[in-house]
Design an enzyme around this catalytic site. Structure first.
Site, PDB file in Angstrom:
ATOM      1  N   LYS A 114       3.817  -5.376   4.035  1.00 41.54           N
ATOM      2  CA  LYS A 114       1.947  -4.443   4.985  1.00 41.54           C
ATOM      3  C   LYS A 114       2.053  -5.957   4.898  1.00 41.54           C
ATOM      4  O   LYS A 114       1.730  -5.985   6.283  1.00 41.54           O
ATOM      5  CB  LYS A 114       1.630  -3.501   4.074  1.00 41.54           C
ATOM      6  CG  LYS A 114       1.975  -1.694   4.540  1.00 41.54           C
ATOM      7  CD  LYS A 114       1.641  -1.229   3.098  1.00 41.54           C
ATOM      8  CE  LYS A 114       1.995   0.015   3.156  1.00 41.54           C
ATOM      9  NZ  LYS A 114       1.844   1.523   2.062  1.00 41.54           N
ATOM     10  N   ASP A 133      -4.533   5.509   7.381  1.00 35.33           N
ATOM     11  CA  ASP A 133      -3.228   6.426   6.874  1.00 35.33           C
ATOM     12  C   ASP A 133      -3.279   7.564   7.620  1.00 35.33           C
ATOM     13  O   ASP A 133      -2.811   8.275   7.094  1.00 35.33           O
ATOM     14  CB  ASP A 133      -3.448   6.492   5.426  1.00 35.33           C
ATOM     15  CG  ASP A 133      -2.245   5.754   4.492  1.00 35.33           C
ATOM     16  OD1 ASP A 133      -1.720   5.285   5.456  1.00 35.33           O
ATOM     17  OD2 ASP A 133      -2.596   4.876   3.129  1.00 35.33           O
ATOM     18  N   GLN A 154      -3.066   2.258  -1.050  1.00 34.85           N
ATOM     19  CA  GLN A 154      -1.317   2.797  -1.480  1.00 34.85           C
ATOM     20  C   GLN A 154      -1.293   3.574  -2.922  1.00 34.85           C
ATOM     21  O   GLN A 154      -1.873   3.483  -4.334  1.00 34.85           O
ATOM     22  CB  GLN A 154      -0.808   0.675  -2.488  1.00 34.85           C
ATOM     23  CG  GLN A 154       0.514   1.440  -2.561  1.00 34.85           C
ATOM     24  CD  GLN A 154       1.705   1.797  -1.337  1.00 34.85           C
ATOM     25  OE1 GLN A 154       1.407   1.340   0.165  1.00 34.85           O
ATOM     26  NE2 GLN A 154       2.674   2.379  -0.817  1.00 34.85           N
TER      27      GLN A 154
HETATM   28  N1  GUN Z   1       2.544   5.674  -0.586  1.00 35.68           N
HETATM   29  C1  GUN Z   1       3.841   6.139  -0.195  1.00 35.68           C
HETATM   30  N2  GUN Z   1       3.554   5.972   1.078  1.00 35.68           N
HETATM   31  C2  GUN Z   1       2.293   5.568   1.031  1.00 35.68           C
HETATM   32  C3  GUN Z   1       1.420   5.747   2.868  1.00 35.68           C
HETATM   33  O1  GUN Z   1       2.190   5.619   3.979  1.00 35.68           O
HETATM   34  N3  GUN Z   1       0.442   5.039   2.853  1.00 35.68           N
HETATM   35  C4  GUN Z   1      -0.007   5.384   1.435  1.00 35.68           C
HETATM   36  N4  GUN Z   1      -1.746   4.631   1.100  1.00 35.68           N
HETATM   37  N5  GUN Z   1       0.583   4.785   0.009  1.00 35.68           N
HETATM   38  C5  GUN Z   1       2.117   5.182   0.887  1.00 35.68           C
END
Ligand code: GUN
Length: 293
Positions: free
Chosen positions: A52, A119, A96
């Site tokens: 990211k 998200d 996350q």
């Molecule tokens: N963990 C696995 N996929 C994601 C996601 O798309 N967003 C977040 N915040 N955590 C994750």
């Protein structure tokens, strides 16, 4: 058989996002900025968070990274989220998941300002998605739709089988596909489904988001079906330097030749998810700047 390359689709969308970003910076004098919060030291989460950060750097977005120890308390995490909510230089917030044991994910998600919830996990955004209103859409389902659109795969009147009912993928995917404009007939399967093969066999489009390798085998897939593999499963592989490799939920080698189109793992849905996170962050920044987008 058409190979749906998330890498290729991402490249095209990221090119446009990079231009949008330059235009934004020229207009407002600051960058669309994403804050990423990682609690603990889960290696897979660390990899995702790095990806990211790289995407932000590549597109010219600002990013703020917060790496908190596993011992972080609920209140400390909520305090950080509230601080980021109030920080005008932060446009998108991502915590996350999964969080270490003892931290309540629901409380954290609900603490995020829905306007910064890139998200698309906040109940306000999920609810608006279900009723077909403007909202932040969860990145993986949004990326799957962008990939289908790129390859001109129409969902109108199609039978779609979604395997998996997670809040992140299965549920929002089903809600999106059944909306007016997408117009699919959606079946959502889960681990209690009596005869998974029977549902998959009838589908024109299969979205495999079960989280288990080998969930979809060749005998289950109708000739010419479109198969989207959302699985990101690490399996042991001593021939690899790190000792593992990534496989999807679909038996790619056997299913591929039967399909009209299929997305590979890696290089399919994965890159799309991060690209959509950037797209949501761009959208958040423009909305917070007062644009009606
Ligand atoms: N963990 C696995 N996929 C994601 C996601 O798309 N967003 C977040 N915040 N955590 C994750």
């Amino acid at each position: 058989m058409l190979l749906m390359s998330g890498k290729e689709v991402s490249r095209s969308i990221r090119g446009k996002l990079s231009e949008d970003c330059s235009r934004f910076v020229a207009a407002y004098g600051y960058r669309p900025t994403l804050a990423v919060v990682l609690v603990g030291e889960d290696p897979a989460s660390q990899t995702y968070v790095s990806a990211k950060r790289r995407a932000c750097e590549e597109l010219g977005f600002g990013h703020m990274d917060y790496a908190l120890p596993t011992t972080t308390s609920q209140e400390e995490l909520l305090t950080l989220v509230r601080k980021l909510n109030d920080d005008k230089s932060v446009h998108g917030i991502l915590v996350q998941l999964p969080l270490p044991n003892g931290l309540d994910e629901d409380l954290v998600i609900e603490a995020i300002d829905p306007a910064k919830d890139v998200d698309g996990f906040h109940p306000q955004n999920v609810g608006r998605l279900l009723i077909g209103k403007d909202c932040f859409i969860s990145c993986t389902p949004k990326g799957i739709l962008a990939m289908l659109d790129y390859y001109h795969i129409d969902t109108d009147g199609k039978d779609v089988c979604v395997i998996g009912r997670s809040n992140i993928v299965g549920k929002p995917m089903a809600a999106l596909l059944m909306q007016k404009g997408r117009d699919a007939t959606v079946t959502v399967c889960n681990t209690h489904t009596k005869d998974l093969a029977d549902h998959v066999r009838r589908a024109d489009i299969v979205i495999a988001a079960a989280g288990h390798p080998g969930t979809v085998t060749a005998d289950m897939v109708k000739d010419g079906a479109v198969v989207v593999d959302v699985g990101t499963n690490r399996v042991d592989d001593p021939t690899k330097k790190n000792g593992w490799r990534l496989v999807g939920d679909v038996d790619f080698d056997a299913v591929g030749p039967k399909c009209g189109a299929i997305s590979p793992v890696p290089g399919g849905v994965g890159p799309m998810t991060i690209t959509m996170l950037m797209s949501n962050t761009m959208l958040a920044a423009r909305r917070q700047a007062g644009e009606s987008v």
